[in-house]
Design a protein around this motif. Structure first.
Motif, PDB file in Angstrom:
ATOM      1  N   ALA A 183      -1.399   2.911   5.449  1.00 17.46           N
ATOM      2  CA  ALA A 183      -2.794   2.754   5.027  1.00 17.46           C
ATOM      3  C   ALA A 183      -3.712   3.423   6.036  1.00 17.46           C
ATOM      4  O   ALA A 183      -4.733   4.005   5.670  1.00 17.46           O
ATOM      5  N   VAL A 200      -2.499   1.502  -3.639  1.00 12.65           N
ATOM      6  CA  VAL A 200      -2.358   0.041  -3.748  1.00 12.65           C
ATOM      7  C   VAL A 200      -1.482  -0.325  -4.941  1.00 12.65           C
ATOM      8  O   VAL A 200      -1.651   0.190  -6.049  1.00 12.65           O
ATOM      9  N   THR A 249      -5.132  -8.075   2.521  1.00 18.28           N
ATOM     10  CA  THR A 249      -3.925  -7.767   3.289  1.00 18.28           C
ATOM     11  C   THR A 249      -3.336  -8.947   4.041  1.00 18.28           C
ATOM     12  O   THR A 249      -2.165  -8.932   4.394  1.00 18.28           O
ATOM     13  N   SER A 262       0.828  -1.213   0.000  1.00 18.60           N
ATOM     14  CA  SER A 262       0.000   0.000   0.000  1.00 18.60           C
ATOM     15  C   SER A 262       0.861   1.261   0.000  1.00 18.60           C
ATOM     16  O   SER A 262       0.424   2.324   0.444  1.00 18.60           O
ATOM     17  N   VAL A 291      -7.940   6.315   0.789  1.00 19.69           N
ATOM     18  CA  VAL A 291      -7.840   4.876   1.025  1.00 19.69           C
ATOM     19  C   VAL A 291      -9.125   4.382   1.682  1.00 19.69           C
ATOM     20  O   VAL A 291      -9.628   5.005   2.620  1.00 19.69           O
TER      21      VAL A 291
END
Length: 595
Positions: free
Chosen positions: A391, A428, A451, A387, A411
């Protein structure tokens, strides 16, 4: 006075334009032009001090030299350097050609370096004298490396950095090269370990990193022209974001390179950074040092600081428990922070920092409580290579200990049906290099990044990490490692070793638990000195195939055999890692106990 105001307005306007740039190259060019006379890069002893104007010119010359060697848009260039100014210079030069610079950890074993170079497909490596022998060994074993460029000399017929700068066309048009780069062009590769043991090259584009920079500016506003310390390895996404791309391309910071992490806090006291990201282990060490200093101070200041810290922590625990502190306690805590806050900030060298971050590994709650009591609110983050770094982040004015904060602007985060946290947004990654199947597993058709973390999101949007879906060790310094890869080497290192489990999540180093192989160690006792010595020799053999941070420092042989379908193994002989760590917690703690 008028000239100063005009200059400030110009740099402020440049900062806004840099934030809106389409590529990191464009942002750097805007920043460098506006801050030509300001120091961009330096070393703690002052032996190296490079202004933005000089930096931009050296980037142009080195880019011209690389172009003369045949580096073109889309090519890859490997970098293996310690934390030094030359890294920033050569990385920027590669980037401006539209090529892709990537770094490898200095602790990597030759086999690991060979794997990454083969995957990246680079024909050029930029390194320093201490690593030349390792690079040559990789080349001699069959990896096609055409040129080794050395920044601090010319050993064994390699090409020196000064020579590289002289190779290029003096009239090389750098703008013609970088102005054609688009947000979709790759910026870098970040190699990160996975559960399979094979490193995955996370492909990040210019657009990914600019989205990260813009999102963080909205979440944690930065005043341009500040200072920071670059101390993490360049192969780590944390340093790429906080010590390289953001401060030099957008923020216009002065970056001080700290080659020796052991000297970090001394460098911090000298630099007085305005923004600072620390891994949990360093916050823990800073806390321990301050506690010793407070306890050994017999005077009034020591007494006041002990009272203030105790009161502040008491208040923090009340708030953390979801309760409202009593007015008297809240007032005492406020007084406590005022009494010691400025003193401790100054002692640490953090008196000019706007905010403080930590991430990459779990941080003990008492660390947050201690520093909150000292008026140093640490914002825990959730970050990953995939990311582009952060994030989520805890906002300084709304920190919730036990969470990793809220998503940065741009995000999205949601929880899948199985509890896995998913991320979507401009930060991403593009995918994993040369790994279409693993890319498809990680990125679904709707753009959500899976993730591997299990978590929850509360009504206010705060994210809490519960567990890991994938088995990855992240040590206390934030280094990702594959336990499966380490265990494979351990089990193959000695016929005496039956099962092996590597432990090191959130710890300063790795340890291992072993069972003896029923056949290879038939008739042997776990207490027999010869048995222990032979297992130790096997561990040493395995360590030669692992990077320094992956290596096993201590081990213990357990008496019980692990059978299929037991507490330790599934019916198909897979390790039940969490069950083992829980069952053998006492033995594991003994391995980490001070001698």
């Amino acid at each position: 006075m008028q000239a100063t105001s005009t200059a400030n307005a110009a740099t402020g306007e440049a900062f806004e334009r840099a934030l809106q740039a389409q590529t990191v190259c464009e942002a750097f060019q805007i920043t460098a032009a506006a801050r030509a006379g300001q120091v961009a890069l330096r070393t703690p002893d002052g032996s190296v001090s490079v202004t933005y104007g000089t930096l931009a010119e050296r980037v142009r010359r080195i880019a011209a030299g690389l172009a003369a060697l045949g580096v073109r848009r889309g090519d890859t260039v490997g970098i293996m350097l310690t934390n030094r100014p030359e890294f920033h210079i050569v990385d920027l030069a590669v980037m401006h050609l539209g090529a892709v610079a990537f770094s490898v950890y200095n602790t990597s074993a030759p086999a690991q370096i060979a794997y990454m170079f083969a995957d990246a497909g680079n024909k050029i490596v930029i390194t320093e004298t201490d690593f030349v022998e390792r690079i040559e060994a990789v080349r001699d074993d069959g990896i096609p490396i055409d040129r080794i460029i050395v920044v601090d000399g010319e050993p064994n017929g390699t090409l020196g950095l000064d020579q590289l700068e002289k190779l290029g066309d003096p009239d090389f048009d750098l703008e013609a090269a970088w102005s054609t780069i688009t947000p979709d062009d790759l910026l870098t590769l970040i190699y990160t370990s996975g559960t399979t043991g094979s490193p995955k090259g996370v492909e990040l584009s210019h657009g990914n990193m600019m989205s990260e920079i813009r999102g963080l500016q909205r979440a944690l506003p930065v005043t341009p022209g500040g200072r920071t310390v670059s101390f993490l390895p360049a192969a780590h996404i944390g340093d790429r974001w906080s010590g390289h791309y953001s401060p030099l391309a957008a923020w216009g910071f002065t970056v001080t390179c700290c080659a020796d992490p052991r000297a970090l806090m001394d460098v911090v006291k000298q630099v007085r950074p305005t923004m600072f990201l620390l891994v949990p282990r360093i916050w823990e060490k800073a806390k321990a040092a301050l506690e010793v200093q407070i306890e050994t101070d017999p005077g009034i200041s020591g007494t006041l600081m002990r009272w203030a810290i105790g009161t502040g922590i008491e208040n923090a625990r009340v708030v953390q428990a979801g309760k409202t502190a009593r007015p008297a306690l809240a007032l005492k805590a406020k007084i406590a922070s005022k009494i010691i806050g400025s003193k401790i900030r100054e002692e640490l060298g953090l008196d000019q920092a706007a905010w403080f971050l930590t991430g990459s590994a779990p941080t003990p709650p008492d660390v947050f409580q201690f520093f909150a009591a000292a008026n140093i609110p640490i914002c825990e983050i959730w970050a990953m290579s995939e990311s582009s770094c952060l994030a989520t982040v805890n906002p300084p004015e709304g920190i919730r200990v036990g969470t990793v904060g809220v998503p940065i602007p741009g995000v999205e985060v949601k929880v899948a049906e199985d509890g896995e946290l998913l991320i979507r947004g401009g930060t991403v990654m593009q995918g994993y290099r040369n790994k279409p199947e693993q890319t498809a597993e990680a990125l679904d058709a709707d753009g959500w990044l899976h993730t591997g973390d299990i978590g929850a999101i509360d009504a206010d949007g705060y994210v809490r990490l519960v567990d890991r879906k994938k088995e990855i060790i992240i040590n206390s310094a934030g280094k990702n490692m594959s336990p499966a890869n380490i265990e494979t080497w351990l089990k193959s290192s000695s016929p005496l070793i039956g099962q092996a489990v590597c432990v090191g999540d959130g710890r300063p180093y790795n340890v291992a638990l072993f069972t003896l192989d029923p056949d290879g160690a038939a008739g042997r006792s776990i207490d027999d000195p010869d048995t222990i010595a032979e297992v130790a020799a096997g561990v040493e053999r395995a360590n030669t195939q692992l990077s320094r941070v992956e290596q096993i420092k201590k081990f213990k042989i357990v008496a019980q055999e692990w059978l299929p379908g037991s507490e330790e193994l599934t019916p198909t002989m897979k390790i039940k890692r969490r069950s083992i760590i829980s069952k053998y917690a006492e033995q594991i703690d003994e391995l980490y106990a001070p001698r």
